[in-house]
Design a protein around this motif. Structure first.
Motif, mmCIF file in Angstrom:
data_model
loop_
_atom_site.group_PDB
_atom_site.id
_atom_site.type_symbol
_atom_site.label_atom_id
_atom_site.label_comp_id
_atom_site.label_asym_id
_atom_site.label_seq_id
_atom_site.Cartn_x
_atom_site.Cartn_y
_atom_site.Cartn_z
ATOM 1 N N LEU A 49 0.846 -1.191 0.000
ATOM 2 C CA LEU A 49 0.000 0.000 0.000
ATOM 3 C C LEU A 49 0.883 1.243 0.000
ATOM 4 O O LEU A 49 1.861 1.323 0.741
ATOM 5 C CB LEU A 49 -0.915 -0.001 1.230
ATOM 6 C CG LEU A 49 -1.894 1.165 1.362
ATOM 7 C CD1 LEU A 49 -2.842 1.240 0.176
ATOM 8 C CD2 LEU A 49 -2.696 1.033 2.659
ATOM 9 N N SER A 81 -4.566 2.423 -3.684
ATOM 10 C CA SER A 81 -5.838 2.080 -3.057
ATOM 11 C C SER A 81 -5.670 0.838 -2.199
ATOM 12 O O SER A 81 -5.059 -0.149 -2.638
ATOM 13 C CB SER A 81 -6.909 1.831 -4.126
ATOM 14 O OG SER A 81 -8.067 1.244 -3.553
ATOM 15 N N PRO A 82 -6.205 0.827 -0.982
ATOM 16 C CA PRO A 82 -6.128 -0.392 -0.162
ATOM 17 C C PRO A 82 -6.898 -1.552 -0.755
ATOM 18 O O PRO A 82 -6.638 -2.711 -0.412
ATOM 19 C CB PRO A 82 -6.706 0.053 1.182
ATOM 20 C CG PRO A 82 -7.570 1.214 0.853
ATOM 21 C CD PRO A 82 -6.916 1.917 -0.291
ATOM 22 N N MET A 88 0.671 -4.009 3.961
ATOM 23 C CA MET A 88 0.750 -2.686 4.570
ATOM 24 C C MET A 88 2.098 -2.546 5.260
ATOM 25 O O MET A 88 2.434 -3.336 6.141
ATOM 26 C CB MET A 88 -0.387 -2.471 5.582
ATOM 27 C CG MET A 88 -0.238 -1.203 6.400
ATOM 28 S SD MET A 88 -1.572 -0.953 7.598
ATOM 29 C CE MET A 88 -2.871 -0.375 6.515
ATOM 30 N N LEU A 105 -7.624 1.648 6.902
ATOM 31 C CA LEU A 105 -6.996 1.192 5.661
ATOM 32 C C LEU A 105 -6.761 -0.319 5.693
ATOM 33 O O LEU A 105 -6.965 -1.008 4.687
ATOM 34 C CB LEU A 105 -5.661 1.916 5.454
ATOM 35 C CG LEU A 105 -5.746 3.400 5.082
ATOM 36 C CD1 LEU A 105 -4.353 4.025 5.092
ATOM 37 C CD2 LEU A 105 -6.397 3.588 3.726
ATOM 38 N N PHE A 106 -6.343 -0.829 6.857
ATOM 39 C CA PHE A 106 -6.127 -2.275 6.978
ATOM 40 C C PHE A 106 -7.428 -3.034 6.754
ATOM 41 O O PHE A 106 -7.439 -4.076 6.086
ATOM 42 C CB PHE A 106 -5.541 -2.597 8.350
ATOM 43 C CG PHE A 106 -5.336 -4.070 8.592
ATOM 44 C CD1 PHE A 106 -4.227 -4.721 8.096
ATOM 45 C CD2 PHE A 106 -6.265 -4.800 9.320
ATOM 46 C CE1 PHE A 106 -4.043 -6.083 8.309
ATOM 47 C CE2 PHE A 106 -6.085 -6.159 9.546
ATOM 48 C CZ PHE A 106 -4.972 -6.796 9.034
ATOM 49 N N GLN A 108 -9.844 -2.238 4.899
ATOM 50 C CA GLN A 108 -10.264 -2.154 3.501
ATOM 51 C C GLN A 108 -9.430 -3.034 2.577
ATOM 52 O O GLN A 108 -9.797 -3.220 1.419
ATOM 53 C CB GLN A 108 -10.196 -0.696 3.030
ATOM 54 C CG GLN A 108 -11.208 0.209 3.708
ATOM 55 C CD GLN A 108 -11.030 1.665 3.325
ATOM 56 O OE1 GLN A 108 -10.058 2.038 2.672
ATOM 57 N NE2 GLN A 108 -11.971 2.497 3.732
ATOM 58 N N MET A 109 -8.336 -3.577 3.077
ATOM 59 C CA MET A 109 -7.494 -4.442 2.252
ATOM 60 C C MET A 109 -8.114 -5.833 2.155
ATOM 61 O O MET A 109 -8.627 -6.361 3.135
ATOM 62 C CB MET A 109 -6.083 -4.525 2.844
ATOM 63 C CG MET A 109 -5.310 -3.231 2.782
ATOM 64 S SD MET A 109 -3.789 -3.261 3.769
ATOM 65 C CE MET A 109 -2.926 -4.642 3.026
ATOM 66 N N LYS A 113 -3.836 -10.704 3.583
ATOM 67 C CA LYS A 113 -3.110 -9.447 3.706
ATOM 68 C C LYS A 113 -2.101 -9.564 4.833
ATOM 69 O O LYS A 113 -2.260 -10.364 5.758
ATOM 70 C CB LYS A 113 -4.080 -8.290 3.980
ATOM 71 C CG LYS A 113 -5.031 -8.520 5.149
ATOM 72 C CD LYS A 113 -6.090 -7.452 5.189
ATOM 73 C CE LYS A 113 -7.137 -7.742 6.251
ATOM 74 N NZ LYS A 113 -8.204 -6.723 6.259
#
Length: 222
Positions: A49, A81-82, A88, A105-106, A108-109, A113
């Motif tokens: 990211l 974009s996540p 990350m 943000l995490f 949305q991944m 991940k």
């Protein structure tokens, strides 16, 4: 070099004699498993990211430049974009004002991940540990796969962390009963989304995520 490379998944590699395997490879025939190909493709196409928090981000940017060339490991495609990223890199100081955004943000991944905590600040708060506005480690809210000590760590350290993460991905199971034990994405015990902390009267609430971090228990000597 052979004109064609044939890949077969049967019989499994563990059942093939090493001498026969060597002879097959000379003929351009490689015996592997679907899971091996899947992990090989995942570990060599990690998409980090694209965001940075503090001075560690400069070292992260340097790792993608020509001198260190992170593209050699297939991780040069930093995604804006996540929704398109699977790694990350928390590069720098995480303030309490920024912590909710990092967790968001995490969340949305997509799965699977991974998280790399880069530098002393991301791991424990670093030289700002006693500050009122700095989070004492991002692992209080999201799970961290690899920690990189240093202030700041050099690009070589980030590349070493990426190679460590690649080794973790390489042994993960995507099929069978062991998949739930080796791959967090295949178990319900580890959720893919975590609660986003909010600002309370005096601090972030909750102060940590109990699913990923617990404060150490103090045992007083009598």
């Amino acid at each position: 070099m052979p004109d064609e490379i044939h890949i077969t998944t049967t019989p499994p590699p563990t059942g093939i004699d090493e001498g026969l395997r060597s002879e097959l490879q000379k003929a351009g025939i490689f015996a592997t498993t679907i899971e091996g190909i899947y992990n090989w493709s995942r570990k060599n196409s990690i998409w980090p990211l694209q965001f940075g928090l503090a001075c560690c981000a400069i070292e992260m940017i340097s790792s993608a430049a020509s001198r260190f060339d992170l593209a050699r490991f297939g991780a040069e495609v930093f995604r804006p974009s996540p929704r398109q990223a699977d790694l990350m890199i928390v590069a720098g100081t995480v303030t309490k004002k920024m912590a909710p955004q990092v967790v968001r943000l995490f969340n949305q991944m997509p799965e699977p991940k991974y998280v790399i905590a880069m530098g002393a600040c991301a791991i424990s708060g670093g030289p700002f540990k006693q500050g009122y506005n700095v989070l004492k480690g991002i692992d209080r809210y999201i799970p961290v796969d690899v920690h990189i000590p240093g202030c700041p760590p050099r690009p070589e350290a980030l590349i070493h962390a990426l190679m460590t993460l690649q080794r973790q991905i390489d042994v993960q199971k995507s099929m069978g009963p062991q998949s739930r034990r080796t791959n967090p994405a295949y178990t319900t015990a580890t959720p893919s989304e975590f609660p986003i902390p909010k600002f309370g009267a005096h601090d972030l609430e909750p102060p940590f995520n109990p699913d990923v971090w617990q404060p150490p228990k103090l045992v007083r000597a009598e």
